[in-house]
Design a protein around this motif. Structure first.
Motif, PDB file in Angstrom:
ATOM      1  N   LEU B 140       0.859  -1.173   0.000  1.00 40.34           N
ATOM      2  CA  LEU B 140       0.000   0.000   0.000  1.00 40.34           C
ATOM      3  C   LEU B 140       0.900   1.229   0.000  1.00 40.34           C
ATOM      4  O   LEU B 140       2.068   1.144   0.376  1.00 40.34           O
ATOM      5  N   THR B 141       0.350   2.362  -0.423  1.00 43.37           N
ATOM      6  CA  THR B 141       1.170   3.574  -0.350  1.00 43.37           C
ATOM      7  C   THR B 141       0.819   4.316   0.927  1.00 43.37           C
ATOM      8  O   THR B 141      -0.348   4.460   1.279  1.00 43.37           O
ATOM      9  N   PHE B 142       1.845   4.731   1.631  1.00 49.37           N
ATOM     10  CA  PHE B 142       1.634   5.435   2.892  1.00 49.37           C
ATOM     11  C   PHE B 142       2.106   6.864   2.739  1.00 49.37           C
ATOM     12  O   PHE B 142       3.179   7.119   2.195  1.00 49.37           O
ATOM     13  N   PRO B 143       1.290   7.802   3.229  1.00 48.98           N
ATOM     14  CA  PRO B 143       1.688   9.207   3.112  1.00 48.98           C
ATOM     15  C   PRO B 143       2.798   9.544   4.104  1.00 48.98           C
ATOM     16  O   PRO B 143       3.028   8.816   5.060  1.00 48.98           O
ATOM     17  N   GLN B 144       3.469  10.642   3.855  1.00 51.96           N
ATOM     18  CA  GLN B 144       4.453  11.163   4.805  1.00 51.96           C
ATOM     19  C   GLN B 144       3.732  11.632   6.064  1.00 51.96           C
ATOM     20  O   GLN B 144       2.642  12.173   5.978  1.00 51.96           O
ATOM     21  N   ALA B 145       4.365  11.419   7.197  1.00 54.13           N
ATOM     22  CA  ALA B 145       3.777  11.940   8.438  1.00 54.13           C
ATOM     23  C   ALA B 145       3.790  13.465   8.383  1.00 54.13           C
ATOM     24  O   ALA B 145       4.811  14.058   8.047  1.00 54.13           O
ATOM     25  N   PRO B 146       2.655  14.097   8.696  1.00 53.13           N
ATOM     26  CA  PRO B 146       2.638  15.562   8.704  1.00 53.13           C
ATOM     27  C   PRO B 146       3.490  16.107   9.855  1.00 53.13           C
ATOM     28  O   PRO B 146       3.928  15.349  10.716  1.00 53.13           O
ATOM     29  N   ALA B 147       3.672  17.401   9.860  1.00 56.93           N
ATOM     30  CA  ALA B 147       4.473  18.043  10.908  1.00 56.93           C
ATOM     31  C   ALA B 147       3.874  17.786  12.286  1.00 56.93           C
ATOM     32  O   ALA B 147       2.769  17.287  12.409  1.00 56.93           O
ATOM     33  N   ALA B 148       4.645  18.131  13.297  1.00 53.42           N
ATOM     34  CA  ALA B 148       4.298  17.812  14.689  1.00 53.42           C
ATOM     35  C   ALA B 148       2.837  18.086  15.031  1.00 53.42           C
ATOM     36  O   ALA B 148       2.235  19.032  14.531  1.00 53.42           O
ATOM     37  N   PRO B 149       2.274  17.249  15.901  1.00 54.65           N
ATOM     38  CA  PRO B 149       0.861  17.377  16.255  1.00 54.65           C
ATOM     39  C   PRO B 149       0.591  18.571  17.163  1.00 54.65           C
ATOM     40  O   PRO B 149       1.456  18.996  17.916  1.00 54.65           O
ATOM     41  N   THR B 150      -0.637  19.053  17.106  1.00 56.13           N
ATOM     42  CA  THR B 150      -1.071  20.087  18.043  1.00 56.13           C
ATOM     43  C   THR B 150      -1.817  19.399  19.185  1.00 56.13           C
ATOM     44  O   THR B 150      -2.220  18.238  19.061  1.00 56.13           O
ATOM     45  N   GLU B 151      -2.009  20.134  20.270  1.00 57.87           N
ATOM     46  CA  GLU B 151      -2.799  19.605  21.391  1.00 57.87           C
ATOM     47  C   GLU B 151      -4.198  19.203  20.923  1.00 57.87           C
ATOM     48  O   GLU B 151      -4.734  18.171  21.319  1.00 57.87           O
ATOM     49  N   ALA B 153      -5.106  18.205  17.989  1.00 54.03           N
ATOM     50  CA  ALA B 153      -5.075  16.976  17.191  1.00 54.03           C
ATOM     51  C   ALA B 153      -5.020  15.757  18.107  1.00 54.03           C
ATOM     52  O   ALA B 153      -5.704  14.754  17.878  1.00 54.03           O
ATOM     53  N   ILE B 154      -4.215  15.862  19.172  1.00 55.00           N
ATOM     54  CA  ILE B 154      -4.117  14.743  20.117  1.00 55.00           C
ATOM     55  C   ILE B 154      -5.456  14.525  20.813  1.00 55.00           C
ATOM     56  O   ILE B 154      -5.902  13.395  21.007  1.00 55.00           O
ATOM     57  N   HIS B 155      -6.118  15.615  21.125  1.00 58.85           N
ATOM     58  CA  HIS B 155      -7.441  15.527  21.742  1.00 58.85           C
ATOM     59  C   HIS B 155      -8.431  14.828  20.802  1.00 58.85           C
ATOM     60  O   HIS B 155      -9.173  13.936  21.223  1.00 58.85           O
ATOM     61  N   ASN B 156      -8.401  15.201  19.531  1.00 57.49           N
ATOM     62  CA  ASN B 156      -9.251  14.500  18.549  1.00 57.49           C
ATOM     63  C   ASN B 156      -8.906  13.022  18.483  1.00 57.49           C
ATOM     64  O   ASN B 156      -9.778  12.175  18.341  1.00 57.49           O
ATOM     65  N   GLY B 157      -7.606  12.747  18.570  1.00 52.89           N
ATOM     66  CA  GLY B 157      -7.149  11.350  18.536  1.00 52.89           C
ATOM     67  C   GLY B 157      -7.743  10.550  19.679  1.00 52.89           C
ATOM     68  O   GLY B 157      -8.169   9.407  19.506  1.00 52.89           O
ATOM     69  N   ARG B 158      -7.817  11.176  20.852  1.00 50.61           N
ATOM     70  CA  ARG B 158      -8.431  10.508  22.009  1.00 50.61           C
ATOM     71  C   ARG B 158      -9.904  10.166  21.702  1.00 50.61           C
ATOM     72  O   ARG B 158     -10.379   9.063  21.975  1.00 50.61           O
ATOM     73  N   TRP B 242      -3.869  10.038  11.446  1.00 50.47           N
ATOM     74  CA  TRP B 242      -2.678  10.636  12.089  1.00 50.47           C
ATOM     75  C   TRP B 242      -3.002  11.102  13.496  1.00 50.47           C
ATOM     76  O   TRP B 242      -2.199  10.947  14.421  1.00 50.47           O
ATOM     77  N   GLU B 243      -4.198  11.663  13.672  1.00 49.31           N
ATOM     78  CA  GLU B 243      -4.570  12.136  15.016  1.00 49.31           C
ATOM     79  C   GLU B 243      -4.598  10.972  16.007  1.00 49.31           C
ATOM     80  O   GLU B 243      -4.117  11.086  17.138  1.00 49.31           O
ATOM     81  N   LEU B 244      -5.152   9.844  15.544  1.00 49.13           N
ATOM     82  CA  LEU B 244      -5.184   8.660  16.403  1.00 49.13           C
ATOM     83  C   LEU B 244      -3.754   8.202  16.731  1.00 49.13           C
ATOM     84  O   LEU B 244      -3.433   7.877  17.881  1.00 49.13           O
ATOM     85  N   VAL B 245      -2.890   8.220  15.717  1.00 47.27           N
ATOM     86  CA  VAL B 245      -1.483   7.848  15.900  1.00 47.27           C
ATOM     87  C   VAL B 245      -0.832   8.751  16.952  1.00 47.27           C
ATOM     88  O   VAL B 245      -0.147   8.281  17.862  1.00 47.27           O
TER      89      VAL B 245
END
Lengths: 266, 257
Positions: B140-151, B153-158, B242-245
């Motif tokens: 499969l093709t995987f995208p590049q990881a975007p730049a550092a997460p914001t707070e 984004a981490i909250h959405n990941g939760r 990515w947010e989940l990651v």
């Protein structure tokens, strides 16, 4: 063939062998003893096709004592799934004693599969069970996995130790498609609900049939001659028997699953 | 706070080093290389995986006898660590990565074998399973990881962690103590009991701990285990994955306070 299949051959009969697909129903192991009554009656019917073909018509009976259903305590999502889940083991028609949900197939005939565009086999998570619980298809055919429930399921289809697909499906997920890769018996499970189970049998030919609620089945377009019939049932196991298909018309067979030797002697 | 960050960076560097092994050129397979592969296999792998590749070597006899993982049976098992879809075979490159990295806690890293030797042993272990001849695994093709997460984004990941019910197996806080895990319901492809990974301890993760590694694990799932693929759930919504990651990565960050 899955890794946990067990095969044993009875002494007296030359063709009869039993292999059981064991899935922790260990209580059945060793006690399960299948004898099998075969009566082949040649019927006559007019022939239309240029190459002669016969049809195998029959009924699978179960004449042994009742086998209790499996009952599981539901520990997760019981508000929706119910406090208990009951899995039917054998379903017998009261009048005919026919066994519902056995798969009858004839595997030795090499034919090119004519219909690559067979419709997808739809496998739905409904009320914390798989619908249908038994499906048959051909190698290459798509399985379409759906979740109609308001709870998360993961649909995990495997053959032996190899996964065919294992996908998470939260409520309202779009369907997932996956083609059947090889012939054999696929086990379908949900790792989030241990009591959910189903099977898919995949073939490389069209000569298979699932018995209906009266235990009846029908396999058309068979080349005449001797063939090996395989009967599989998720609780009762696998039986092989040879039959001779008449050059024309229907060949009738009745096959019996008695449950074990002692019961037969009575 | 400072120590926490440093530790986190150290993990990223270590996993980054591991990942950089992947660009080797694969030699063609012939009878000589298969013979070499067999020689290497019998010295380095048979001890666990068995001379016939069935996961039943002398050490395999006690590794994974009663609980997961048993050494892979190369004749019939599927593979956990892949860049391919759920149920698909791994690519040669995936196998190369596994052998180079090893598997934390169960299998050594084989950097001591040179690259040619690693390719030879891969050709040999594949020769046991005819499925490698019949199926053509496509990465499969995987995208590049975007730049550092914001707070945020981490909250959405939760929220995604809750919405996608990861807790059923991994527990509310990722400690591997979800209800299905503690009830002992989880089984691997050999029907052996298997634990849900503790997501707060990256040192034990088998499929890598970088953001891209986690993205891959969640996309492909780990075949032969209850860990499912989420490819379908996140198709066309990579930013959510990515947010989940990032949320998963933040669990070990928080643990180190």
């Amino acid at each position: 063939m899955t890794h946990d299949q067990e095969r044993l051959t009875t002494r007296s009969s030359d063709v009869l062998s039993i292999s059981r697909h064991s899935e922790g129903k260990d209580f059945m192991k060793g006690v399960l003893f299948l004898a099998l009554a075969l009566s082949a009656v040649q019927g006559i019917s007019p022939l239309h096709a240029e190459t002669p073909t016969g049809t195998l018509v029959g009924r699978i009976l179960y004449v042994g004592p009742a086998i209790p259903d499996q009952v599981f305590e539901v520990t997760r999502d019981s508000g929706f799934c119910g406090a208990q889940a009951t899995i039917r083991t054998v379903t017998i028609h009261p009048k005919t004693r026919g066994l519902e949900g056995a798969v009858v197939s004839i595997d030795g005939v090499a034919v090119p599969l004519s219909d690559p565009a067979a419709p997808a086999l739809v496998l739905t998570n409904t009320r914390c069970a798989f619908t249908p619980r038994l499906a048959t298809g051909v190698v290459g055919q798509q399985v379409e996995i759906r979740n109609d429930d308001p709870v998360m399921h993961n649909t995990h289809i495997s053959m032996g130790s190899r996964t065919l697909v294992n996908v998470a499906m939260i409520p309202a997920s779009r369907p997932v498609w996956k083609p059947l890769k090889q012939s054999g018996i696929y086990t379908v499970k949900c790792d989030a609900h241990k009591f959910m189970q189903a099977h898919i049998l995949a073939f490389t030919h069209p000569f298979f049939s699932i018995t209906d609620e009266t235990g009846a089945f029908r396999i058309p377009s068979l080349p005449p001659g001797e063939h090996q019939v395989t009967i599989w049932h998720d609780t009762l196991g696998t039986v092989h028997q040879s039959v001779t298909i008449a050059a024309t018309g229907d060949t009738h067979v009745t096959l019996e699953y008695p449950n074990h030797a002692d019961a037969r002697k009575q | 706070m400072h120590a926490k960050r440093l530790k986190y960076i150290a993990i990223l560097i270590i996993t980054g080093l591991c990942a950089s092994t992947a660009q080797a050129v694969k030699p063609t397979t012939n009878r000589d290389s298969l013979r070499e592969g067999r020689r290497i296999y019998e010295q380095a792998c048979a001890w666990c995986h068995g001379t016939g590749g069935e996961g039943d070597g002398p050490a395999g006899w006690f590794i994974g006898r009663y609980s997961s993982p048993r050494p892979r049976n190369f004749a019939q098992d599927g593979y956990k660590f892949r860049s391919t879809g759920s149920g698909d075979l791994p690519t040669d490159q995936d196998l190369f990565t596994t052998i180079t990295r090893g598997i934390p806690g169960v299998m050594p890293a084989y950097r001591a074998l040179n690259e040619r030797e690693r390719w030879q042993v891969i050709a040999y272990l594949k020769s046991w399973n005819p499925a490698f001849e019949e199926e053509k695994p496509v990465p499969l093709t995987f995208p590049q990881a975007p730049a550092a997460p914001t707070e945020a984004a981490i909250h959405n990941g939760r929220n995604l962690y809750v919405k996608y019910d990861c807790r059923v197996c991994h527990g509310d806080n990722g400690e591997g103590d979800g209800p299905e895990a503690t009830a002992g319901h989880l089984r691997d492809g050999n029907n052996l009991p298997i634990r849900a990974t503790n997501l707060t301890d990256p040192s034990a993760w088998k499929n890598g701990a970088s953001a891209l590694d986690l993205f891959r694990t969640l996309t492909t799932g780990l075949d032969g285990t209850p860990m499912p693929s989420y490819a379908n759930e996140f198709a066309g919504r990579e930013e959510a994955l990515w947010e989940l990651v990032w949320y998963i990565q933040s669990l070990s960050d928080q643990q180190r306070k």
